[in-house]
Enzyme design. Structure first.
Site, PDB file in Angstrom:
ATOM      1  CG  ASP A  67      -0.309  -0.438   2.497  1.00 29.24           C
ATOM      2  OD1 ASP A  67       0.929  -0.350   2.579  1.00 29.24           O
ATOM      3  OD2 ASP A  67      -1.023  -0.854   3.421  1.00 29.24           O
ATOM      4  CG  ASN A 136      -9.115  -1.749  11.728  1.00 29.03           C
ATOM      5  OD1 ASN A 136      -8.161  -2.426  11.345  1.00 29.03           O
ATOM      6  ND2 ASN A 136      -9.551  -0.688  11.073  1.00 29.03           N
ATOM      7  CG  HIS A 138      -6.089  -2.467   8.741  1.00 26.59           C
ATOM      8  ND1 HIS A 138      -6.173  -1.095   8.866  1.00 26.59           N
ATOM      9  CD2 HIS A 138      -4.822  -2.785   9.106  1.00 26.59           C
ATOM     10  CE1 HIS A 138      -5.013  -0.612   9.256  1.00 26.59           C
ATOM     11  NE2 HIS A 138      -4.180  -1.624   9.419  1.00 26.59           N
ATOM     12  CD  GLU A 143      -9.053   0.769   7.502  1.00 30.92           C
ATOM     13  OE1 GLU A 143      -8.906  -0.169   8.310  1.00 30.92           O
ATOM     14  OE2 GLU A 143      -8.480   1.864   7.645  1.00 30.92           O
TER      15      GLU A 143
END
Ligand code: PGA
EC number: 3.5.99.6
Length: 243
Positions: A67, A136, A138, A143
């Site tokens: 990313d 979370n 991810h 996400e």
């Protein structure tokens, strides 16, 4: 899924280094999927040491990063291109022509996503994908709620991710709100995956991955559907998993 429990961050980095060196030396022209963040830093430091000792070479390695932030120039100290260059590439014998980090300042971001996909395909696919995990759940910047069928795409970052990453910026306002990320399917197409997890802040995410169901609400849970995953996690990361 092979799960390796180690004492702490250093032991995780050490085990990850042995894992990666073994693959880089064994695979003829290794194609690596690389990650940024605090998690792999210790691994990269050790890979540089191994390179200096002549125990590994990156001459034949191609790499693709997971990313990149949208809007940050590659020379911006907060860009993931800059991270990779300063934390690994500048210190080993990798050819920069063989390195691809998504370009977060491309005029046409959709086309840039497609080009990342095309380049991975042209390289014959990723042999080993390195991953961290977000609090979370991810993976990459995928996400919760990201479809498992996603390919490289532009994502809106969650508030919690922006907050977590603001530690690297002068203020939270400077944190980009979008990123380009390999998709879940892009990651799952890798031949092998190494997930590194360290610290209590990741304990809940790891517990959900290990003990919960496979759901798009916990992106990392998809790894249970992959035939060749190794997780190296430290004791603090296991603290909520009950094993
Ligand atoms: P970290 O980030 O390695 O900086 O904890 C991992 C992630 O959010 O995927």
């Amino acid at each position: 899924m092979e799960i390796i429990k180690v004492k702490d961050y250093d032991a995780m980095s050490e085990a990850a280094c042995s894992f990666m060196v073994e693959r880089i030396n064994r695979i003829d022209h290794p194609v690596l999927g690389l990650a940024t963040g605090s998690t792999p830093e210790g691994l990269y430091k050790r890979l540089i040491e191994k390179y200096k000792l002549g125990e590994v070479s990156f001459k034949n390695v191609k790499s693709f990063n997971l990313d990149e932030y949208v809007g940050l120039d590659k020379n911006d100290p907060n860009s993931y291109y800059y991270f990779m260059k300063t934390k690994l590439f500048d210190h080993v014998d990798i050819f920069m022509d063989n390195v691809r980090v998504p370009n977060g300042t491309a005029d046409d971001l959709q086309q840039e996503c497609q080009e990342h996909e095309n380049a991975i395909r042209a390289a014959g696919g990723i042999d080993v994908q390195l991953l961290g995990i977000g609090a979370n759940g991810h993976i990459g910047f995928n996400e919760p709620g990201t479809p498992f069928t996603s390919r490289t795409h532009v994502v809106d970052l969650e508030e919690s991710t922006i907050k977590a990453n603001s530690r690297f910026f002068n203020s939270i306002e400077e944190v980009p709100t979008q990123a380009i990320s390999m998709g879940i399917e892009t990651i799952m197409n890798s031949k092998e995956i190494l997930l590194l997890v360290s610290g209590e802040s990741k304990a809940e995410a790891l517990a959900k991955l290990l003990n919960g169901e496979v759901t798009e609400e916990v992106p990392a849970s998809v790894l249970k559907n992959h035939p060749k995953v190794t997780i190296i996690a430290d004791e603090a990361a296991f603290s909520a998993a009950g094993n």
